[in-house]
Scaffold this motif. Sequence first.
Motif, PDB file in Angstrom:
ATOM      1  N   GLN A 168      23.880   5.813 140.167  1.00 54.19           N
ATOM      2  CA  GLN A 168      23.219   7.116 140.155  1.00 54.19           C
ATOM      3  C   GLN A 168      22.260   7.233 141.342  1.00 54.19           C
ATOM      4  O   GLN A 168      22.180   8.292 141.990  1.00 54.19           O
ATOM      5  CB  GLN A 168      22.465   7.295 138.841  1.00 54.19           C
ATOM      6  CG  GLN A 168      23.370   7.394 137.616  1.00 54.19           C
ATOM      7  CD  GLN A 168      22.584   7.369 136.321  1.00 54.19           C
ATOM      8  OE1 GLN A 168      21.384   7.099 136.309  1.00 54.19           O
ATOM      9  NE2 GLN A 168      23.274   7.650 135.216  1.00 54.19           N
ATOM     10  N   PHE A 169      21.551   6.177 141.621  1.00 53.99           N
ATOM     11  CA  PHE A 169      20.645   6.149 142.767  1.00 53.99           C
ATOM     12  C   PHE A 169      21.408   6.368 144.066  1.00 53.99           C
ATOM     13  O   PHE A 169      21.009   7.200 144.899  1.00 53.99           O
ATOM     14  CB  PHE A 169      19.925   4.797 142.774  1.00 53.99           C
ATOM     15  CG  PHE A 169      19.212   4.450 144.051  1.00 53.99           C
ATOM     16  CD1 PHE A 169      18.115   5.177 144.480  1.00 53.99           C
ATOM     17  CD2 PHE A 169      19.626   3.374 144.813  1.00 53.99           C
ATOM     18  CE1 PHE A 169      17.438   4.837 145.647  1.00 53.99           C
ATOM     19  CE2 PHE A 169      18.965   3.025 145.980  1.00 53.99           C
ATOM     20  CZ  PHE A 169      17.871   3.762 146.402  1.00 53.99           C
ATOM     21  N   ALA A 170      22.515   5.655 144.245  1.00 53.44           N
ATOM     22  CA  ALA A 170      23.315   5.822 145.469  1.00 53.44           C
ATOM     23  C   ALA A 170      23.800   7.260 145.601  1.00 53.44           C
ATOM     24  O   ALA A 170      23.796   7.835 146.703  1.00 53.44           O
ATOM     25  CB  ALA A 170      24.485   4.853 145.457  1.00 53.44           C
ATOM     26  N   ALA A 171      24.224   7.857 144.488  1.00 54.72           N
ATOM     27  CA  ALA A 171      24.696   9.243 144.533  1.00 54.72           C
ATOM     28  C   ALA A 171      23.564  10.203 144.883  1.00 54.72           C
ATOM     29  O   ALA A 171      23.758  11.163 145.640  1.00 54.72           O
ATOM     30  CB  ALA A 171      25.314   9.617 143.182  1.00 54.72           C
ATOM     31  N   GLU A 172      22.360   9.944 144.361  1.00 56.15           N
ATOM     32  CA  GLU A 172      21.210  10.804 144.672  1.00 56.15           C
ATOM     33  C   GLU A 172      20.846  10.711 146.154  1.00 56.15           C
ATOM     34  O   GLU A 172      20.540  11.717 146.799  1.00 56.15           O
ATOM     35  CB  GLU A 172      20.013  10.395 143.817  1.00 56.15           C
ATOM     36  CG  GLU A 172      20.180  10.669 142.335  1.00 56.15           C
ATOM     37  CD  GLU A 172      19.511  11.970 141.921  1.00 56.15           C
ATOM     38  OE1 GLU A 172      18.992  12.691 142.800  1.00 56.15           O
ATOM     39  OE2 GLU A 172      19.504  12.243 140.707  1.00 56.15           O
ATOM     40  N   VAL A 173      20.876   9.510 146.706  1.00 60.23           N
ATOM     41  CA  VAL A 173      20.571   9.335 148.130  1.00 60.23           C
ATOM     42  C   VAL A 173      21.623  10.047 148.972  1.00 60.23           C
ATOM     43  O   VAL A 173      21.302  10.746 149.943  1.00 60.23           O
ATOM     44  CB  VAL A 173      20.482   7.845 148.486  1.00 60.23           C
ATOM     45  CG1 VAL A 173      20.387   7.647 150.004  1.00 60.23           C
ATOM     46  CG2 VAL A 173      19.282   7.192 147.794  1.00 60.23           C
ATOM     47  N   ALA A 174      22.894   9.908 148.600  1.00 60.36           N
ATOM     48  CA  ALA A 174      23.964  10.566 149.347  1.00 60.36           C
ATOM     49  C   ALA A 174      23.832  12.083 149.278  1.00 60.36           C
ATOM     50  O   ALA A 174      24.050  12.786 150.274  1.00 60.36           O
ATOM     51  CB  ALA A 174      25.321  10.114 148.814  1.00 60.36           C
ATOM     52  N   ALA A 175      23.451  12.608 148.107  1.00 57.69           N
ATOM     53  CA  ALA A 175      23.329  14.059 147.946  1.00 57.69           C
ATOM     54  C   ALA A 175      22.226  14.640 148.822  1.00 57.69           C
ATOM     55  O   ALA A 175      22.276  15.806 149.208  1.00 57.69           O
ATOM     56  CB  ALA A 175      23.066  14.397 146.478  1.00 57.69           C
ATOM     57  N   ARG A 176      21.229  13.821 149.160  1.00 59.10           N
ATOM     58  CA  ARG A 176      20.137  14.277 150.017  1.00 59.10           C
ATOM     59  C   ARG A 176      20.470  14.136 151.502  1.00 59.10           C
ATOM     60  O   ARG A 176      19.666  14.531 152.346  1.00 59.10           O
ATOM     61  CB  ARG A 176      18.869  13.478 149.706  1.00 59.10           C
ATOM     62  CG  ARG A 176      18.260  13.756 148.339  1.00 59.10           C
ATOM     63  CD  ARG A 176      17.183  12.725 148.022  1.00 59.10           C
ATOM     64  NE  ARG A 176      16.510  13.003 146.767  1.00 59.10           N
ATOM     65  CZ  ARG A 176      15.261  13.452 146.667  1.00 59.10           C
ATOM     66  NH1 ARG A 176      14.551  13.692 147.754  1.00 59.10           N
ATOM     67  NH2 ARG A 176      14.713  13.666 145.489  1.00 59.10           N
ATOM     68  N   ALA A 177      21.623  13.559 151.807  1.00 59.10           N
ATOM     69  CA  ALA A 177      22.041  13.346 153.199  1.00 59.10           C
ATOM     70  C   ALA A 177      20.974  12.575 153.987  1.00 59.10           C
ATOM     71  O   ALA A 177      20.653  12.919 155.130  1.00 59.10           O
ATOM     72  CB  ALA A 177      22.363  14.673 153.881  1.00 59.10           C
ATOM     73  N   LEU A 178      20.438  11.541 153.362  1.00 56.75           N
ATOM     74  CA  LEU A 178      19.397  10.747 154.002  1.00 56.75           C
ATOM     75  C   LEU A 178      20.005   9.735 154.975  1.00 56.75           C
ATOM     76  O   LEU A 178      21.146   9.291 154.788  1.00 56.75           O
ATOM     77  CB  LEU A 178      18.580  10.007 152.937  1.00 56.75           C
ATOM     78  CG  LEU A 178      17.835  10.898 151.943  1.00 56.75           C
ATOM     79  CD1 LEU A 178      17.216  10.063 150.827  1.00 56.75           C
ATOM     80  CD2 LEU A 178      16.759  11.701 152.658  1.00 56.75           C
ATOM     81  N   PRO A 179      19.261   9.349 156.007  1.00 59.20           N
ATOM     82  CA  PRO A 179      19.772   8.389 156.991  1.00 59.20           C
ATOM     83  C   PRO A 179      19.644   6.953 156.502  1.00 59.20           C
ATOM     84  O   PRO A 179      19.174   6.069 157.221  1.00 59.20           O
ATOM     85  CB  PRO A 179      18.875   8.646 158.200  1.00 59.20           C
ATOM     86  CG  PRO A 179      17.563   9.036 157.613  1.00 59.20           C
ATOM     87  CD  PRO A 179      17.909   9.849 156.376  1.00 59.20           C
ATOM     88  N   THR A 180      20.037   6.720 155.265  1.00 64.78           N
ATOM     89  CA  THR A 180      19.910   5.413 154.619  1.00 64.78           C
ATOM     90  C   THR A 180      21.229   5.049 153.979  1.00 64.78           C
ATOM     91  O   THR A 180      21.845   5.869 153.296  1.00 64.78           O
ATOM     92  CB  THR A 180      18.802   5.444 153.539  1.00 64.78           C
ATOM     93  OG1 THR A 180      17.546   5.726 154.152  1.00 64.78           O
ATOM     94  CG2 THR A 180      18.718   4.125 152.794  1.00 64.78           C
ATOM     95  N   THR A 181      21.652   3.814 154.182  1.00 68.40           N
ATOM     96  CA  THR A 181      22.831   3.290 153.507  1.00 68.40           C
ATOM     97  C   THR A 181      22.393   2.524 152.272  1.00 68.40           C
ATOM     98  O   THR A 181      21.532   1.644 152.355  1.00 68.40           O
ATOM     99  CB  THR A 181      23.619   2.335 154.429  1.00 68.40           C
ATOM    100  OG1 THR A 181      24.022   3.049 155.600  1.00 68.40           O
ATOM    101  CG2 THR A 181      24.843   1.780 153.716  1.00 68.40           C
TER     102      THR A 181
END
Length: 269
Positions: A237-250
């Motif tokens: 869920q965390f990975a999906a939230e980060v991806a949804a924000r289009a953050l420059p973080t892998t």
Amino acid sequence: MGSPELRWLGHSTVRVELAGSTVLTDPVLTRSVGPLRRVAPPPPPAAWAGVDLVLVSHLHGDHLHLPSLRLLGDGVRVVVPRGAGAWLRSRGQRWVDELAPGESLVHGGLRVTAVPAVHSGHRWGPRLTHGPVTAAAGHLVEGDGTTVYACGDTDLFDGMTGLGERGVDVALVPVWGWGPTLGPGHLDPHRAAEAVARVRPRVAVPVHWGTLTVLGGTALPGLAGRYRRLLSEPPRQFAAEVAARALPTTVVVPELGHPVVLPTAAGAP
């Protein structure tokens, strides 16, 4: 820039090899922590062999775990929040240093700086008031041109943006806990993604999930299904939230006991 070698050993325990030192964060290495039980076997002794520096973020038993510290032996340097040193030495730990947020120490090729965290720093808290109490902390571990941010346990705080401005390569981000609900001073997957938005590390590794439960928790009527989901879902869920924000973080979701495979930095050979 050097690349740290990371291995997640469960809960908030991460082995970090960087700049010639081997660091362990909040070591929990046994089958049980008070009333909590591991859902997988504890790490073998080889997983903590060679550790020379331990970083303890706060005094709760699932982060400052005395039986686990004793497994590491007398030659390990242990860094605790300022105010906890005498208490830990009285329990047999020989090499103890204290850091308050904003303070630093040097260990070989590493510089370790304590940074703020929003979390109860009481050994038995937040409800019980006897025993030692200190300010909880996270840690910046810097060496070979790389910075690793071990968040410890924390809620969101304004200073996270300032930490990000210092440049963080890898952040070890708590995304849940050990029960069916979270108490104060914790990050869930949504708030952990907000922490990443503030810090903007190159890589985020979710920790503090999938390791401990109350004895029998996965068999409790009415709670078993939720418990089992919370052992696996929060980091995704965390990975999906980060991806949804289009953050420059892998986001790299670790596999228990295995090396964490970090992406190569842009422009690196």
